[in-house]
Write a protein that holds these residues in place. Structure first.
Motif, PDB file in Angstrom:
ATOM      1  N   ARG A 178       0.861  -1.179   0.000  1.00 18.39           N
ATOM      2  CA  ARG A 178       0.000   0.000   0.000  1.00 18.39           C
ATOM      3  C   ARG A 178       0.895   1.226   0.000  1.00 18.39           C
ATOM      4  O   ARG A 178       1.580   1.505   0.982  1.00 18.39           O
ATOM      5  CB  ARG A 178      -0.888   0.032   1.242  1.00 18.39           C
ATOM      6  N   LEU A 179       0.902   1.936  -1.101  1.00 19.65           N
ATOM      7  CA  LEU A 179       1.865   3.019  -1.283  1.00 19.65           C
ATOM      8  C   LEU A 179       1.223   4.352  -0.943  1.00 19.65           C
ATOM      9  O   LEU A 179       0.188   4.724  -1.491  1.00 19.65           O
ATOM     10  CB  LEU A 179       2.370   3.045  -2.732  1.00 19.65           C
ATOM     11  N   THR A 180       1.858   5.068  -0.035  1.00 17.88           N
ATOM     12  CA  THR A 180       1.421   6.410   0.308  1.00 17.88           C
ATOM     13  C   THR A 180       2.644   7.307   0.373  1.00 17.88           C
ATOM     14  O   THR A 180       3.758   6.851   0.579  1.00 17.88           O
ATOM     15  CB  THR A 180       0.707   6.446   1.671  1.00 17.88           C
ATOM     16  N   GLY A 181       2.425   8.591   0.199  1.00 20.76           N
ATOM     17  CA  GLY A 181       3.548   9.528   0.273  1.00 20.76           C
ATOM     18  C   GLY A 181       3.131  10.898  -0.210  1.00 20.76           C
ATOM     19  O   GLY A 181       2.238  11.035  -1.049  1.00 20.76           O
ATOM     20  N   THR A 182       3.792  11.906   0.321  1.00 19.33           N
ATOM     21  CA  THR A 182       3.460  13.279  -0.067  1.00 19.33           C
ATOM     22  C   THR A 182       3.756  13.530  -1.539  1.00 19.33           C
ATOM     23  O   THR A 182       3.109  14.360  -2.176  1.00 19.33           O
ATOM     24  CB  THR A 182       4.247  14.272   0.790  1.00 19.33           C
ATOM     25  N   ALA A 183       4.744  12.810  -2.092  1.00 20.76           N
ATOM     26  CA  ALA A 183       5.095  13.015  -3.497  1.00 20.76           C
ATOM     27  C   ALA A 183       3.936  12.667  -4.419  1.00 20.76           C
ATOM     28  O   ALA A 183       3.787  13.229  -5.504  1.00 20.76           O
ATOM     29  CB  ALA A 183       6.320  12.188  -3.870  1.00 20.76           C
ATOM     30  N   LEU A 184       3.089  11.725  -3.986  1.00 20.20           N
ATOM     31  CA  LEU A 184       1.950  11.321  -4.802  1.00 20.20           C
ATOM     32  C   LEU A 184       0.828  12.350  -4.769  1.00 20.20           C
ATOM     33  O   LEU A 184      -0.068  12.325  -5.614  1.00 20.20           O
ATOM     34  CB  LEU A 184       1.411   9.975  -4.315  1.00 20.20           C
ATOM     35  N   GLN A 185       0.841  13.232  -3.766  1.00 16.74           N
ATOM     36  CA  GLN A 185      -0.254  14.169  -3.579  1.00 16.74           C
ATOM     37  C   GLN A 185       0.032  15.546  -4.162  1.00 16.74           C
ATOM     38  O   GLN A 185      -0.834  16.417  -4.143  1.00 16.74           O
ATOM     39  CB  GLN A 185      -0.543  14.297  -2.082  1.00 16.74           C
ATOM     40  N   GLU A 186       1.248  15.754  -4.694  1.00 18.25           N
ATOM     41  CA  GLU A 186       1.588  17.059  -5.247  1.00 18.25           C
ATOM     42  C   GLU A 186       0.801  17.298  -6.528  1.00 18.25           C
ATOM     43  O   GLU A 186       0.837  16.478  -7.448  1.00 18.25           O
ATOM     44  CB  GLU A 186       3.093  17.120  -5.530  1.00 18.25           C
ATOM     45  N   PRO A 187       0.086  18.411  -6.624  1.00 18.15           N
ATOM     46  CA  PRO A 187      -0.714  18.685  -7.827  1.00 18.15           C
ATOM     47  C   PRO A 187       0.155  18.702  -9.084  1.00 18.15           C
ATOM     48  O   PRO A 187       1.195  19.340  -9.118  1.00 18.15           O
ATOM     49  CB  PRO A 187      -1.298  20.076  -7.547  1.00 18.15           C
ATOM     50  N   GLY A 188      -0.264  17.964 -10.082  1.00 14.62           N
ATOM     51  CA  GLY A 188       0.476  17.923 -11.337  1.00 14.62           C
ATOM     52  C   GLY A 188       1.543  16.854 -11.416  1.00 14.62           C
ATOM     53  O   GLY A 188       2.118  16.630 -12.490  1.00 14.62           O
ATOM     54  N   ALA A 189       1.838  16.191 -10.301  1.00 11.34           N
ATOM     55  CA  ALA A 189       2.828  15.109 -10.320  1.00 11.34           C
ATOM     56  C   ALA A 189       2.270  13.908 -11.071  1.00 11.34           C
ATOM     57  O   ALA A 189       1.063  13.657 -11.074  1.00 11.34           O
ATOM     58  CB  ALA A 189       3.213  14.711  -8.904  1.00 11.34           C
ATOM     59  N   ARG A 190       3.166  13.158 -11.735  1.00 12.82           N
ATOM     60  CA  ARG A 190       2.759  11.973 -12.484  1.00 12.82           C
ATOM     61  C   ARG A 190       3.545  10.762 -12.010  1.00 12.82           C
ATOM     62  O   ARG A 190       4.705  10.876 -11.629  1.00 12.82           O
ATOM     63  CB  ARG A 190       3.014  12.173 -13.984  1.00 12.82           C
ATOM     64  N   LEU A 191       2.897   9.607 -12.038  1.00 16.31           N
ATOM     65  CA  LEU A 191       3.577   8.365 -11.698  1.00 16.31           C
ATOM     66  C   LEU A 191       4.377   7.861 -12.894  1.00 16.31           C
ATOM     67  O   LEU A 191       3.935   7.969 -14.041  1.00 16.31           O
ATOM     68  CB  LEU A 191       2.580   7.287 -11.287  1.00 16.31           C
ATOM     69  N   GLY A 201      13.182  11.193 -15.909  1.00 12.60           N
ATOM     70  CA  GLY A 201      12.887  12.374 -15.112  1.00 12.60           C
ATOM     71  C   GLY A 201      12.197  12.091 -13.804  1.00 12.60           C
ATOM     72  O   GLY A 201      11.840  13.021 -13.072  1.00 12.60           O
ATOM     73  N   ALA A 202      11.987  10.818 -13.460  1.00 16.58           N
ATOM     74  CA  ALA A 202      11.271  10.467 -12.234  1.00 16.58           C
ATOM     75  C   ALA A 202      12.217  10.342 -11.046  1.00 16.58           C
ATOM     76  O   ALA A 202      13.401  10.028 -11.207  1.00 16.58           O
ATOM     77  CB  ALA A 202      10.507   9.157 -12.424  1.00 16.58           C
ATOM     78  N   ARG A 203      11.680  10.564  -9.871  1.00 10.51           N
ATOM     79  CA  ARG A 203      12.398  10.258  -8.635  1.00 10.51           C
ATOM     80  C   ARG A 203      11.974   8.860  -8.210  1.00 10.51           C
ATOM     81  O   ARG A 203      10.825   8.646  -7.837  1.00 10.51           O
ATOM     82  CB  ARG A 203      12.065  11.274  -7.547  1.00 10.51           C
ATOM     83  N   PRO A 204      12.875   7.875  -8.264  1.00 10.61           N
ATOM     84  CA  PRO A 204      12.510   6.496  -7.920  1.00 10.61           C
ATOM     85  C   PRO A 204      12.120   6.393  -6.447  1.00 10.61           C
ATOM     86  O   PRO A 204      12.765   6.980  -5.576  1.00 10.61           O
ATOM     87  CB  PRO A 204      13.797   5.708  -8.205  1.00 10.61           C
ATOM     88  N   LEU A 205      11.066   5.612  -6.172  1.00 12.75           N
ATOM     89  CA  LEU A 205      10.587   5.490  -4.798  1.00 12.75           C
ATOM     90  C   LEU A 205      10.441   4.037  -4.338  1.00 12.75           C
ATOM     91  O   LEU A 205      10.872   3.700  -3.242  1.00 12.75           O
ATOM     92  CB  LEU A 205       9.227   6.192  -4.655  1.00 12.75           C
ATOM     93  N   TRP A 206       9.800   3.191  -5.152  1.00 14.86           N
ATOM     94  CA  TRP A 206       9.488   1.838  -4.699  1.00 14.86           C
ATOM     95  C   TRP A 206       9.846   0.805  -5.770  1.00 14.86           C
ATOM     96  O   TRP A 206       9.711   1.053  -6.964  1.00 14.86           O
ATOM     97  CB  TRP A 206       8.001   1.710  -4.390  1.00 14.86           C
ATOM     98  N   LEU A 207      10.277  -0.371  -5.307  1.00 16.42           N
ATOM     99  CA  LEU A 207      10.591  -1.485  -6.202  1.00 16.42           C
ATOM    100  C   LEU A 207       9.880  -2.748  -5.743  1.00 16.42           C
ATOM    101  O   LEU A 207       9.632  -2.941  -4.548  1.00 16.42           O
ATOM    102  CB  LEU A 207      12.104  -1.772  -6.218  1.00 16.42           C
ATOM    103  N   VAL A 236       8.029   9.103  -9.156  1.00 11.82           N
ATOM    104  CA  VAL A 236       7.170  10.266  -9.342  1.00 11.82           C
ATOM    105  C   VAL A 236       7.896  11.311 -10.182  1.00 11.82           C
ATOM    106  O   VAL A 236       9.054  11.649  -9.899  1.00 11.82           O
ATOM    107  CB  VAL A 236       6.749  10.879  -7.996  1.00 11.82           C
ATOM    108  N   ILE A 237       7.225  11.793 -11.223  1.00 15.56           N
ATOM    109  CA  ILE A 237       7.756  12.879 -12.057  1.00 15.56           C
ATOM    110  C   ILE A 237       7.162  14.189 -11.547  1.00 15.56           C
ATOM    111  O   ILE A 237       5.942  14.338 -11.503  1.00 15.56           O
ATOM    112  CB  ILE A 237       7.387  12.673 -13.533  1.00 15.56           C
ATOM    113  N   PRO A 238       8.003  15.138 -11.141  1.00 14.80           N
ATOM    114  CA  PRO A 238       7.477  16.390 -10.581  1.00 14.80           C
ATOM    115  C   PRO A 238       6.681  17.186 -11.603  1.00 14.80           C
ATOM    116  O   PRO A 238       6.861  17.027 -12.815  1.00 14.80           O
ATOM    117  CB  PRO A 238       8.757  17.153 -10.182  1.00 14.80           C
ATOM    118  N   PRO A 239       5.795  18.054 -11.136  1.00 16.68           N
ATOM    119  CA  PRO A 239       5.017  18.902 -12.050  1.00 16.68           C
ATOM    120  C   PRO A 239       5.936  19.739 -12.934  1.00 16.68           C
ATOM    121  O   PRO A 239       6.965  20.251 -12.488  1.00 16.68           O
ATOM    122  CB  PRO A 239       4.220  19.801 -11.095  1.00 16.68           C
TER     123      PRO A 239
END
Length: 340
Positions: free
Chosen positions: A41-54, A89-95, A153-156
């Motif tokens: 179950r993946l949660t994190g502030t990076a996922l909630q940033e407006p305009g961010a893409r997985l 361009g993504a910031r790696p988070l989970w594997l 996560v790719i930043p906005p």
């Protein structure tokens, strides 16, 4: 400690206590995934940033030998997936990590591979959050196969890709080329090559983030894995609809790699790398990009090797040291050593 076996048996894939002991003692005790469920179950502030893409990627890893100078299959799996995310361009988070294990594989070897994976994940700032194991009969696999998937996560506002390359963009690589491919060839032993070469295997997430912070105009990047620099440039040139010319005198190659290639009749431009990326950026930002890359160990030998231009779409040309030129084409299959 319930696991007393020294080698993997078919019982370790049978779904019973032997399998649970293997998973608990070799894998989850080291990776420490969040919870004991099959799903993360993946949660994190990076996922909630407006305009961010997985960003999501997957890859499978097979190598002989499983351990080689500079790394092992576990390091290869983590770094390879982290790098696939980073160059987009993504910031790696989970594997995730799935293992196909051959009956008879040494459990001590598995422990070393898993320890390497955990160390590389920690270094890259990612977590291995879920996985799977399967055991196959003796002779049905080369010891261990690993499949990983990665989420980042790719930043906005960030959008890089080969289609964004423009004429005049310079081509930068972050270090010497071909070390991984040459080291693996030498490590196999049947070629009777003696060399101190080690794989360049490394995670490039932090390096790519530093480059993007210093040079936000970077248009595209790719890691130079199978097929080497030549294949990466051909793919990017084709997607961009542009020509690319690189300079032979600018290519960072170790004499040892050149020597191995001369002996075997190989071209170092096609040798695999596992810690090298190639990126395109506007000439005005090249100095900033190089400074950022060189500030980190994985990029200290970064250099400009060429540029993109108008011309035949998808053509990659090497300008030789003697002033001539040759086409660097995409391989049709494997490199074949010369026989005379």
């Amino acid at each position: 400690m319930a696991l007393r076996d020294t080698h993997v048996t078919m019982a370790h894939g049978g779904g019973g206590r032997a399998m649970r002991d293997l998973i608990d003692e070799v894998f989850t005790s080291v990776f420490q995934p969040p919870g004991s469920e099959d799903q993360a179950r993946l949660t994190g502030t990076a996922l909630q940033e407006p305009g961010a893409r997985l960003a999501f990627t997957t890859d499978s890893f097979v190598v002989t030998p499983l351990e080689f100078p500079g790394g092992d299959i576990g390091k290869l799996a983590v770094c390879g997936t982290v790098n696939d995310l980073a160059v987009g361009g993504a910031r790696p988070l989970w594997l995730s990590a799935a293992f196909i294990i051959e009956e008879g594989c040494e459990i001590a070897l598995l422990r070393r591979i898993v320890a390497t994976m955990a160390a590389e994940a920690d270094k890259a700032g990612v977590r291995i959050v879920t996985g799977d194991t399967k055991v196959v009969e003796r002779g049905k696999a080369d010891g261990v196969f690993i499949t990983t998937a990665g989420v980042g996560v790719i930043p906005p506002g960030r959008d890089i890709g080969a289609a964004r390359i423009r004429p005049g963009d310079v081509v930068i690589v972050n270090g010497v080329l071909g070390d991984h491919g040459a080291a693996i060839l030498a490590a196999r032993g049947d070629l009777a090559l003696s060399t101190d070469l080690a794989s360049d295997c490394a995670g490039l997430g932090h390096l790519m983030q530093a480059a993007l912070a210093a040079a936000p105009g970077i248009s595209a990047a790719r890691d130079c894995t199978r097929g080497g620099l030549a294949s990466a440039l051909n793919e990017m040139a084709a997607e961009a609809g542009l020509a690319v010319e690189i300079q032979e005198t600018a290519l960072p190659l170790r004499p040892e790699v050149v020597g191995v290639c001369e002996i075997l009749g190989l071209d170092p431009l096609y040798l695999a790398n596992e810690g090298r990326l190639v990126l395109f950026c506007p000439e005005a930002e090249a100095t900033a990009a190089l400074a950022a890359l060189r500030s980190l160990p994985e990029g200290r030998d970064s250099t400009v090797i060429g540029r993109a231009s108008q011309g035949q779409a998808g053509r990659v040309t090497l300008r030789t040291a003697f002033g001539g030129a040759r086409i660097v084409d995409m391989l049709v299959g494997e490199q074949l050593p010369r026989i005379c």
